[in-house]
Design an enzyme around this catalytic site. Sequence first.
Site, PDB file in Angstrom:
ATOM      1  N   ALA A  48       0.919  -1.182  -0.099  1.00 51.01           N
ATOM      2  CA  ALA A  48       0.079   0.012  -0.115  1.00 51.01           C
ATOM      3  C   ALA A  48       1.057   1.344  -0.033  1.00 51.01           C
ATOM      4  CB  ALA A  48      -0.953   0.026   1.351  1.00 51.01           C
ATOM      5  N   GLY A  55       0.571  -5.343   0.580  1.00 51.77           N
ATOM      6  CA  GLY A  55      -0.504  -5.342  -0.407  1.00 51.77           C
ATOM      7  C   GLY A  55       0.053  -6.293  -1.647  1.00 51.77           C
ATOM      8  N   GLU A  67      -0.138  -9.630  -1.198  1.00 55.62           N
ATOM      9  CA  GLU A  67      -1.793 -10.100  -1.118  1.00 55.62           C
ATOM     10  C   GLU A  67      -2.467 -10.134  -2.543  1.00 55.62           C
ATOM     11  OE1 GLU A  67      -3.187  -8.476   3.236  1.00 55.62           O
ATOM     12  OE2 GLU A  67      -1.853  -6.851   1.931  1.00 55.62           O
ATOM     13  N   GLU A 126       3.410  -5.846   7.545  1.00 60.62           N
ATOM     14  CA  GLU A 126       2.718  -4.630   8.417  1.00 60.62           C
ATOM     15  C   GLU A 126       2.910  -4.602   9.735  1.00 60.62           C
ATOM     16  OE1 GLU A 126       0.610  -5.968   4.533  1.00 60.62           O
ATOM     17  OE2 GLU A 126       1.825  -6.782   6.143  1.00 60.62           O
TER      18      GLU A 126
END
Length: 258
Positions: free
Chosen positions: A64, A107, A110, A130
Amino acid sequence: MADTFVHVDRRPDGVAVITLDRPKANALSVELLAQLEAAADGLAADLPGAVVVTGGPKIFAAGADIAGFGGPDEAAVYARQFRAAFDKLAALPRAVIAAVAGYALGGGCELALACDLRIASEKARFGQPEIQLGLIPGAGGTQRLSRLVGAGRAKELILTGRHVDAAEAHAIGLVERVVPAGEELDAAVALAAELAAGPLVAAGYAKRAVDAGLDGPLAAGLDLEQELFVEVFRTEDAANGVRSFLDNGPGKAAFKGR
């Protein structure tokens, strides 16, 4: 005019290649995620034979865009957009293959997890870091990673935030294939082209049975498998495949994707 961060190339072999292109690190901003969602919508409306998702040669996607983080309100916007983009990509009734070169973190990892298969460069690295920001994965990491590698391994990676190289990722089942650096996209496209030439309805049913079955009890998954097993016999490909097997032996059927 808004920048374009997601490109879709429809190839004549039936493969659609989605490329993330947001310098310098393919950080997943809300704008990029919205474009990825739109790309998935476009593919759903006019299905290709298979899909490949790729990024840059050194960074698949770095996660992100931290610069966009604020408080809970901003987090909610990011979470909704991650969920919308990744769920729509995962829901395509076609094989979706991640071609991962370099780093796939947060992300980015992911996003790879939202694909059906992952082909990684030998130089690829994966991680859910994270926790090092005092956060947790918010785009499927706690759920898709644990389903792929098991709860214990997923917790170890998430709680430590450490990166794994391609060899370890393959060993724990996070990726399906590791290839020499620079060959990951070609390998993914070749596999996608092979799948695109196959019985597409049957492949979509198989994907649906596996994914939906993992979301519920075994009995429900077996019920769905039985239902789809019967339904696939209504397809032209099934009729051709059975006839070809009886007449010519296995592996010689020519499928039409219907």
